[in-house]
Design a protein around this motif. Structure first.
Motif, PDB file in Angstrom:
ATOM      1  N   ILE A  11       0.841  -1.205   0.000  1.00  0.00           N
ATOM      2  CA  ILE A  11       0.000   0.000   0.000  1.00  0.00           C
ATOM      3  C   ILE A  11       0.876   1.255   0.000  1.00  0.00           C
ATOM      4  O   ILE A  11       0.549   2.254  -0.626  1.00  0.00           O
ATOM      5  CB  ILE A  11      -0.963   0.013   1.211  1.00  0.00           C
ATOM      6  CG1 ILE A  11      -1.886  -1.196   1.184  1.00  0.00           C
ATOM      7  CG2 ILE A  11      -1.767   1.304   1.269  1.00  0.00           C
ATOM      8  CD1 ILE A  11      -2.764  -1.309  -0.043  1.00  0.00           C
ATOM      9  N   ALA A  12       1.999   1.196   0.676  1.00  0.00           N
ATOM     10  CA  ALA A  12       2.905   2.347   0.763  1.00  0.00           C
ATOM     11  C   ALA A  12       3.517   2.698  -0.586  1.00  0.00           C
ATOM     12  O   ALA A  12       4.023   3.804  -0.776  1.00  0.00           O
ATOM     13  CB  ALA A  12       4.000   2.076   1.786  1.00  0.00           C
ATOM     14  N   LYS A  13       3.466   1.786  -1.544  1.00  0.00           N
ATOM     15  CA  LYS A  13       4.035   2.034  -2.875  1.00  0.00           C
ATOM     16  C   LYS A  13       3.071   2.773  -3.793  1.00  0.00           C
ATOM     17  O   LYS A  13       3.446   3.209  -4.879  1.00  0.00           O
ATOM     18  CB  LYS A  13       4.446   0.715  -3.522  1.00  0.00           C
ATOM     19  CG  LYS A  13       5.575   0.030  -2.795  1.00  0.00           C
ATOM     20  CD  LYS A  13       5.901  -1.298  -3.435  1.00  0.00           C
ATOM     21  CE  LYS A  13       6.975  -2.025  -2.641  1.00  0.00           C
ATOM     22  NZ  LYS A  13       7.249  -3.356  -3.180  1.00  0.00           N
ATOM     23  N   LEU A  14       1.817   2.927  -3.370  1.00  0.00           N
ATOM     24  CA  LEU A  14       0.827   3.627  -4.181  1.00  0.00           C
ATOM     25  C   LEU A  14       1.145   5.118  -4.244  1.00  0.00           C
ATOM     26  O   LEU A  14       1.930   5.633  -3.443  1.00  0.00           O
ATOM     27  CB  LEU A  14      -0.570   3.412  -3.594  1.00  0.00           C
ATOM     28  CG  LEU A  14      -1.081   1.975  -3.545  1.00  0.00           C
ATOM     29  CD1 LEU A  14      -2.406   1.914  -2.786  1.00  0.00           C
ATOM     30  CD2 LEU A  14      -1.227   1.399  -4.938  1.00  0.00           C
ATOM     31  N   THR A  15       0.493   5.836  -5.154  1.00  0.00           N
ATOM     32  CA  THR A  15       0.671   7.290  -5.216  1.00  0.00           C
ATOM     33  C   THR A  15       0.097   7.916  -3.950  1.00  0.00           C
ATOM     34  O   THR A  15      -0.668   7.282  -3.211  1.00  0.00           O
ATOM     35  CB  THR A  15      -0.060   7.885  -6.435  1.00  0.00           C
ATOM     36  OG1 THR A  15      -1.473   7.737  -6.238  1.00  0.00           O
ATOM     37  CG2 THR A  15       0.379   7.231  -7.739  1.00  0.00           C
ATOM     38  N   VAL A  16       0.443   9.171  -3.726  1.00  0.00           N
ATOM     39  CA  VAL A  16      -0.049   9.875  -2.535  1.00  0.00           C
ATOM     40  C   VAL A  16      -1.579   9.875  -2.508  1.00  0.00           C
ATOM     41  O   VAL A  16      -2.188   9.579  -1.483  1.00  0.00           O
ATOM     42  CB  VAL A  16       0.511  11.317  -2.486  1.00  0.00           C
ATOM     43  CG1 VAL A  16      -0.079  12.085  -1.317  1.00  0.00           C
ATOM     44  CG2 VAL A  16       2.025  11.293  -2.385  1.00  0.00           C
ATOM     45  N   ALA A  17      -2.204  10.186  -3.621  1.00  0.00           N
ATOM     46  CA  ALA A  17      -3.675  10.219  -3.690  1.00  0.00           C
ATOM     47  C   ALA A  17      -4.267   8.845  -3.403  1.00  0.00           C
ATOM     48  O   ALA A  17      -5.254   8.730  -2.669  1.00  0.00           O
ATOM     49  CB  ALA A  17      -4.135  10.707  -5.057  1.00  0.00           C
ATOM     50  N   GLU A  18      -3.671   7.804  -3.969  1.00  0.00           N
ATOM     51  CA  GLU A  18      -4.184   6.446  -3.746  1.00  0.00           C
ATOM     52  C   GLU A  18      -4.023   6.025  -2.289  1.00  0.00           C
ATOM     53  O   GLU A  18      -4.911   5.379  -1.717  1.00  0.00           O
ATOM     54  CB  GLU A  18      -3.456   5.448  -4.652  1.00  0.00           C
ATOM     55  CG  GLU A  18      -3.805   5.605  -6.120  1.00  0.00           C
ATOM     56  CD  GLU A  18      -2.898   4.796  -7.028  1.00  0.00           C
ATOM     57  OE1 GLU A  18      -3.412   4.303  -8.060  1.00  0.00           O
ATOM     58  OE2 GLU A  18      -1.685   4.649  -6.733  1.00  0.00           O
ATOM     59  N   ARG A  19      -2.908   6.408  -1.676  1.00  0.00           N
ATOM     60  CA  ARG A  19      -2.719   6.079  -0.253  1.00  0.00           C
ATOM     61  C   ARG A  19      -3.762   6.777   0.610  1.00  0.00           C
ATOM     62  O   ARG A  19      -4.333   6.184   1.520  1.00  0.00           O
ATOM     63  CB  ARG A  19      -1.304   6.452   0.202  1.00  0.00           C
ATOM     64  CG  ARG A  19      -0.235   5.573  -0.405  1.00  0.00           C
ATOM     65  CD  ARG A  19       1.118   5.700   0.278  1.00  0.00           C
ATOM     66  NE  ARG A  19       1.591   7.019   0.570  1.00  0.00           N
ATOM     67  CZ  ARG A  19       2.432   7.730  -0.199  1.00  0.00           C
ATOM     68  NH1 ARG A  19       2.875   7.228  -1.341  1.00  0.00           N
ATOM     69  NH2 ARG A  19       2.830   8.925   0.169  1.00  0.00           N
ATOM     70  N   PHE A  20      -4.043   8.046   0.314  1.00  0.00           N
ATOM     71  CA  PHE A  20      -5.059   8.764   1.079  1.00  0.00           C
ATOM     72  C   PHE A  20      -6.417   8.081   0.935  1.00  0.00           C
ATOM     73  O   PHE A  20      -7.131   7.876   1.915  1.00  0.00           O
ATOM     74  CB  PHE A  20      -5.152  10.226   0.638  1.00  0.00           C
ATOM     75  CG  PHE A  20      -6.226  10.993   1.357  1.00  0.00           C
ATOM     76  CD1 PHE A  20      -6.086  11.321   2.699  1.00  0.00           C
ATOM     77  CD2 PHE A  20      -7.381  11.378   0.701  1.00  0.00           C
ATOM     78  CE1 PHE A  20      -7.084  12.026   3.378  1.00  0.00           C
ATOM     79  CE2 PHE A  20      -8.374  12.083   1.358  1.00  0.00           C
ATOM     80  CZ  PHE A  20      -8.227  12.410   2.707  1.00  0.00           C
ATOM     81  N   ARG A  21      -6.788   7.733  -0.284  1.00  0.00           N
ATOM     82  CA  ARG A  21      -8.083   7.067  -0.515  1.00  0.00           C
ATOM     83  C   ARG A  21      -8.141   5.721   0.205  1.00  0.00           C
ATOM     84  O   ARG A  21      -9.170   5.350   0.757  1.00  0.00           O
ATOM     85  CB  ARG A  21      -8.331   6.877  -2.012  1.00  0.00           C
ATOM     86  CG  ARG A  21      -8.389   8.146  -2.788  1.00  0.00           C
ATOM     87  CD  ARG A  21      -9.650   8.962  -2.508  1.00  0.00           C
ATOM     88  NE  ARG A  21      -9.518  10.259  -3.162  1.00  0.00           N
ATOM     89  CZ  ARG A  21      -9.605  11.410  -2.532  1.00  0.00           C
ATOM     90  NH1 ARG A  21      -9.865  11.453  -1.259  1.00  0.00           N
ATOM     91  NH2 ARG A  21      -9.469  12.542  -3.177  1.00  0.00           N
ATOM     92  N   TRP A  22      -7.046   4.982   0.195  1.00  0.00           N
ATOM     93  CA  TRP A  22      -7.012   3.686   0.882  1.00  0.00           C
ATOM     94  C   TRP A  22      -7.148   3.880   2.390  1.00  0.00           C
ATOM     95  O   TRP A  22      -7.911   3.172   3.047  1.00  0.00           O
ATOM     96  CB  TRP A  22      -5.717   2.937   0.550  1.00  0.00           C
ATOM     97  CG  TRP A  22      -5.719   1.541   1.089  1.00  0.00           C
ATOM     98  CD1 TRP A  22      -6.196   0.423   0.476  1.00  0.00           C
ATOM     99  CD2 TRP A  22      -5.228   1.107   2.361  1.00  0.00           C
ATOM    100  NE1 TRP A  22      -6.039  -0.675   1.284  1.00  0.00           N
ATOM    101  CE2 TRP A  22      -5.447  -0.281   2.454  1.00  0.00           C
ATOM    102  CE3 TRP A  22      -4.625   1.766   3.431  1.00  0.00           C
ATOM    103  CZ2 TRP A  22      -5.095  -1.019   3.571  1.00  0.00           C
ATOM    104  CZ3 TRP A  22      -4.274   1.033   4.552  1.00  0.00           C
ATOM    105  CH2 TRP A  22      -4.504  -0.344   4.607  1.00  0.00           C
ATOM    106  N   LEU A  23      -6.417   4.862   2.932  1.00  0.00           N
ATOM    107  CA  LEU A  23      -6.458   5.106   4.376  1.00  0.00           C
ATOM    108  C   LEU A  23      -7.826   5.573   4.853  1.00  0.00           C
ATOM    109  O   LEU A  23      -8.214   5.302   5.988  1.00  0.00           O
ATOM    110  CB  LEU A  23      -5.392   6.132   4.770  1.00  0.00           C
ATOM    111  CG  LEU A  23      -3.952   5.647   4.705  1.00  0.00           C
ATOM    112  CD1 LEU A  23      -2.990   6.827   4.778  1.00  0.00           C
ATOM    113  CD2 LEU A  23      -3.675   4.648   5.815  1.00  0.00           C
TER     114      LEU A  23
END
Length: 127
Positions: A81-93
């Motif tokens: 999950i940490a390898k995702l883009t900043v936007a994707e990490r925010f959406r996942w979190l």
């Protein structure tokens, strides 16, 4: 004066009994695309938590909260999950979950400095 930019935030909540929908605000996560900013502030106050939810394992919570911070930072130690883009990490979190650690709905706003905004939201919503 600096130009204001769109940011999004969610409150991190501790929900030890999902069936009762009782929660305690324990942190805030802020994302600002223009500033390439994704950061969280979390308070792990064992005394406060135990006054609301006796018997909760604080060390386990500490590990989960540390993982949230590692994901925000894009640290490889946090897994794929940490390898995702900043936007994707925010959406996942901030995705809806039925677990002990949840987030509020995502709220928008405008800011000049996302770091100062994070501190302000943390003081208003958690402390």
């Amino acid at each position: 004066m600096q130009e204001k930019q769109l940011y999004e935030y969610a409150v991190i909540r501790l929900v030890p009994r999902v069936d009762r929908e009782e929660f305690l605000n324990v942190g805030v996560i802020v994302y600002c695309a223009k500033q390439r900013f994704l950061k969280t502030l979390i308070q792990l106050d064992a005394e406060r938590i135990h006054s609301f939810f006796p018997g909760l394992e604080i060390e386990s919570l500490r590990k989960h909260f540390k993982t949230l911070q590692l994901i925000c930072n894009g640290d490889p130690a946090a897994g794929p999950i940490a390898k995702l883009t900043v936007a994707e990490r925010f959406r996942w979190l901030t995705a809806t979950r039925s677990t002990i650690i949840q987030t509020s709905k995502v709220h928008p706003g405008f800011c000049s400095d996302a770091d100062k905004t994070l501190d302000k939201l943390y003081r208003q919503l958690v402390l």
